[in-house]
Design a protein around this motif. Structure first.
Motif, short mmCIF file in Angstrom:
data_model
loop_
_atom_site.label_atom_id
_atom_site.label_comp_id
_atom_site.label_asym_id
_atom_site.label_seq_id
_atom_site.Cartn_x
_atom_site.Cartn_y
_atom_site.Cartn_z
N ILE A 52 54.27 -8.04 -42.01
CA ILE A 52 55.70 -7.99 -42.34
C ILE A 52 56.16 -9.36 -42.83
O ILE A 52 55.81 -10.40 -42.23
N ASP A 53 56.92 -9.35 -43.90
CA ASP A 53 57.53 -10.59 -44.40
C ASP A 53 58.82 -10.20 -45.12
O ASP A 53 58.88 -9.14 -45.76
N ASN A 54 59.85 -11.04 -45.00
CA ASN A 54 61.11 -10.68 -45.67
C ASN A 54 61.26 -11.32 -47.04
O ASN A 54 62.32 -11.23 -47.66
N GLY A 59 45.59 -28.66 -39.68
CA GLY A 59 44.98 -27.65 -38.80
C GLY A 59 45.05 -26.24 -39.34
O GLY A 59 44.38 -25.34 -38.81
N TYR A 60 45.83 -26.01 -40.39
CA TYR A 60 45.98 -24.64 -40.90
C TYR A 60 44.62 -24.01 -41.22
O TYR A 60 44.37 -22.86 -40.87
N THR A 61 43.75 -24.78 -41.87
CA THR A 61 42.46 -24.21 -42.30
C THR A 61 41.51 -23.94 -41.12
O THR A 61 40.53 -23.24 -41.27
N LEU A 115 53.30 -11.15 -38.25
CA LEU A 115 54.73 -11.28 -38.53
C LEU A 115 54.98 -12.56 -39.34
O LEU A 115 54.66 -13.66 -38.88
N GLY A 116 55.52 -12.40 -40.54
CA GLY A 116 55.66 -13.54 -41.44
C GLY A 116 54.31 -13.74 -42.12
O GLY A 116 53.73 -14.82 -42.10
N CYS A 117 53.82 -12.67 -42.76
CA CYS A 117 52.42 -12.67 -43.22
C CYS A 117 52.22 -13.46 -44.51
O CYS A 117 51.09 -13.75 -44.89
N SER A 118 53.31 -13.82 -45.22
CA SER A 118 53.21 -14.58 -46.48
C SER A 118 52.25 -13.90 -47.44
O SER A 118 52.36 -12.72 -47.69
N LEU A 119 51.22 -14.63 -47.89
CA LEU A 119 50.29 -14.06 -48.87
C LEU A 119 49.11 -13.35 -48.19
O LEU A 119 48.19 -12.89 -48.87
N ALA A 174 46.97 -14.60 -45.60
CA ALA A 174 45.80 -15.34 -45.09
C ALA A 174 45.54 -14.97 -43.63
O ALA A 174 44.39 -14.66 -43.24
N SER A 175 46.60 -14.98 -42.81
CA SER A 175 46.43 -14.61 -41.40
C SER A 175 46.14 -13.10 -41.27
O SER A 175 45.37 -12.68 -40.40
N THR A 176 46.75 -12.30 -42.15
CA THR A 176 46.52 -10.84 -42.11
C THR A 176 45.03 -10.54 -42.36
O THR A 176 44.42 -9.74 -41.66
N LEU A 229 52.17 -14.69 -34.89
CA LEU A 229 53.32 -15.38 -35.50
C LEU A 229 52.77 -16.74 -35.93
O LEU A 229 52.84 -17.71 -35.17
N ASN A 230 52.14 -16.78 -37.11
CA ASN A 230 51.50 -18.03 -37.54
C ASN A 230 52.49 -18.84 -38.37
O ASN A 230 52.63 -18.64 -39.57
N PHE A 231 53.19 -19.76 -37.71
CA PHE A 231 54.19 -20.63 -38.34
C PHE A 231 55.37 -19.82 -38.91
O PHE A 231 55.84 -20.10 -40.02
N THR A 232 55.84 -18.85 -38.13
CA THR A 232 56.97 -18.01 -38.56
C THR A 232 58.17 -18.14 -37.64
O THR A 232 59.32 -18.22 -38.11
N ALA A 272 60.51 -6.81 -44.71
CA ALA A 272 61.57 -6.60 -43.72
C ALA A 272 61.75 -7.86 -42.89
O ALA A 272 60.86 -8.72 -42.84
N ASP A 273 62.91 -7.93 -42.25
CA ASP A 273 63.17 -9.02 -41.29
C ASP A 273 62.46 -8.67 -39.99
O ASP A 273 62.67 -7.58 -39.44
N ILE A 274 61.62 -9.56 -39.50
CA ILE A 274 60.86 -9.27 -38.27
C ILE A 274 61.77 -9.05 -37.07
O ILE A 274 61.35 -8.49 -36.06
N GLN A 275 63.02 -9.45 -37.19
CA GLN A 275 63.96 -9.25 -36.09
C GLN A 275 64.49 -7.81 -36.05
O GLN A 275 65.08 -7.39 -35.06
C1 GEK Z 1 49.94 -17.66 -42.98
N1 GEK Z 1 51.54 -16.55 -41.53
O1 GEK Z 1 49.54 -17.97 -44.11
N2 GEK Z 1 61.39 -11.98 -41.22
C2 GEK Z 1 60.25 -11.84 -41.93
N3 GEK Z 1 59.57 -12.88 -42.47
C3 GEK Z 1 60.10 -14.11 -42.28
C4 GEK Z 1 61.29 -14.34 -41.58
C5 GEK Z 1 61.95 -13.20 -41.04
N4 GEK Z 1 63.09 -13.33 -40.33
N5 GEK Z 1 61.56 -15.68 -41.57
C6 GEK Z 1 60.56 -16.26 -42.27
N6 GEK Z 1 59.69 -15.32 -42.71
C7 GEK Z 1 51.36 -17.20 -42.83
C8 GEK Z 1 52.29 -18.36 -43.03
S1 GEK Z 1 54.89 -19.05 -43.58
C9 GEK Z 1 54.80 -20.58 -42.79
C10 GEK Z 1 53.71 -18.09 -42.67
C11 GEK Z 1 55.27 -21.76 -43.59
C12 GEK Z 1 58.45 -15.52 -43.48
C13 GEK Z 1 58.62 -16.33 -44.76
O2 GEK Z 1 59.06 -15.52 -45.83
C14 GEK Z 1 57.23 -16.91 -44.96
O3 GEK Z 1 56.45 -16.10 -45.80
C15 GEK Z 1 56.63 -16.93 -43.53
O4 GEK Z 1 57.58 -16.29 -42.69
C16 GEK Z 1 56.37 -18.34 -42.99
O5 GEK Z 1 49.22 -17.74 -41.95
O6 GEK Z 1 55.58 -21.62 -44.77
O7 GEK Z 1 55.28 -22.88 -42.97
#
Ligand code: GEK
Length: 244
Positions: free
Chosen positions: A90-92, A40-42, A65-69, A71-73, A133-136, A118-121
């Motif tokens: 934001i991603d840590n 379902g991600y795609t 939050l947890g933007c990774s590379l 894609a969701s951003t 928060l897409n899978f974060t 940064a840590d989203i917390q």
């Molecule tokens: C996408 N949203 O492609 N603070 C910041 N980042 C965090 C934290 C934290 N406490 N914990 C985890 N992450 C993206 C996919 S991936 C989902 C998100 C997966 C970050 C972590 O570094 C990773 O980049 C992301 O959350 C989760 O739509 O891999 O299943």
């Protein structure tokens, strides 16, 4: 830096399977890994764009939050056309964020995007209209999830939206095992071997803690969202739309 590769991280037998981490090796294969691993991600990614378009308020701030590379951003950015919004990702993981910068720069949409490692917390949220928060959330300790969701709820403007996508578990153990088998089959159909699936499962099991849809909906209600509904599910992966 932009040398994307196919995900073969778990293809050879490992003497010890370490806990999964979002390091450089994962960042390099991430687009391939997430598409082949998350049913379902795609579909969810472009829908995040549509949902953002619907709920973003003019001149407001939106967060991924947890933007990774990114894609969701990028999906959010494309949903924000002509709304004069600012988007914050934001991603840590430094490895993830470095690549994210690159992909955001390649995209020539005018909506400004600020990226923070940064840590989203630890974030102080500005008043905002859409948060993703897409899978974060699934990577935070269970007992810390309500604190973050309460902060998001406090920051969201009236009518604003949270998109919360998660791997979920089902209350019924039998139904749960059926969905797990289907997820295994999904990964096999995408070219992963049984060894890869099994080693990845071991690596992630202490790191990604799924909850039931009811756990999520109840927590969102406790945190002051006026409505929260599942808008998508494929096997044991789902997405909720919560409105402030
Ligand atoms: C996408 N949203 O492609 N603070 C910041 N980042 C965090 C934290 C934290 N406490 N914990 C985890 N992450 C993206 C996919 S991936 C989902 C998100 C997966 C970050 C972590 O570094 C990773 O980049 C992301 O959350 C989760 O739509 O891999 O299943």
């Amino acid at each position: 830096m932009t040398d994307q590769r196919p995900d073969k991280l778990f293809s050879s037998p490992l003497s010890t399977v370490n806990d999964f981490a979002f390091d450089e090796a994962v960042a390099r294969v991430f687009p391939d890994m997430i598409q082949r691993s998350v049913p379902g991600y795609t579909t969810i990614i472009p829908m995040i764009g549509l949902i953002t378009e619907q709920y973003a308020l003019d001149d407001s701030v939106c967060y991924d939050l947890g933007c990774s590379l990114g894609a969701s951003t990028l999906a959010m950015r494309h949903g924000l056309k002509n709304k004069r919004c600012k988007l914050v990702g934001i991603d840590n993981s430094a490895s993830m964020l470095e690549r994210c910068h690159h992909y955001i720069e390649l995209d020539n949409d005018p909506t400004p995007v600020e990226l923070f490692c940064a840590d989203i917390q630890e974030i102080e949220f500005e008043p905002c209209s859409v948060v993703t928060l897409n899978f974060t959330l699934q990577f935070l300790a269970k007992e810390e999830r309500a604190t973050l969701l309460q902060k998001i709820s406090n920051a969201l403007l009236p009518g604003g939206a949270l998109i919360l996508s998660e791997k979920i578990k089902l209350e019924d153990a039998n139904a749960q095992s059926h969905l797990e088998e289907l997820h295994w089959l999904f990964k096999k159909a995408n070219g992963y071997s049984d060894l890869e699936i099994s080693q990845k499962r071991t690596a992630i099991e202490n790191v990604l803690v799924p909850e039931t849809t009811n756990d999520h909906l109840q927590r969102l209600s406790d945190c002051g969202f006026s409505s929260a509904n599942n808008w998508y599910q494929c096997f044991n992966f789902s997405s909720i739309l919560a409105i402030k």
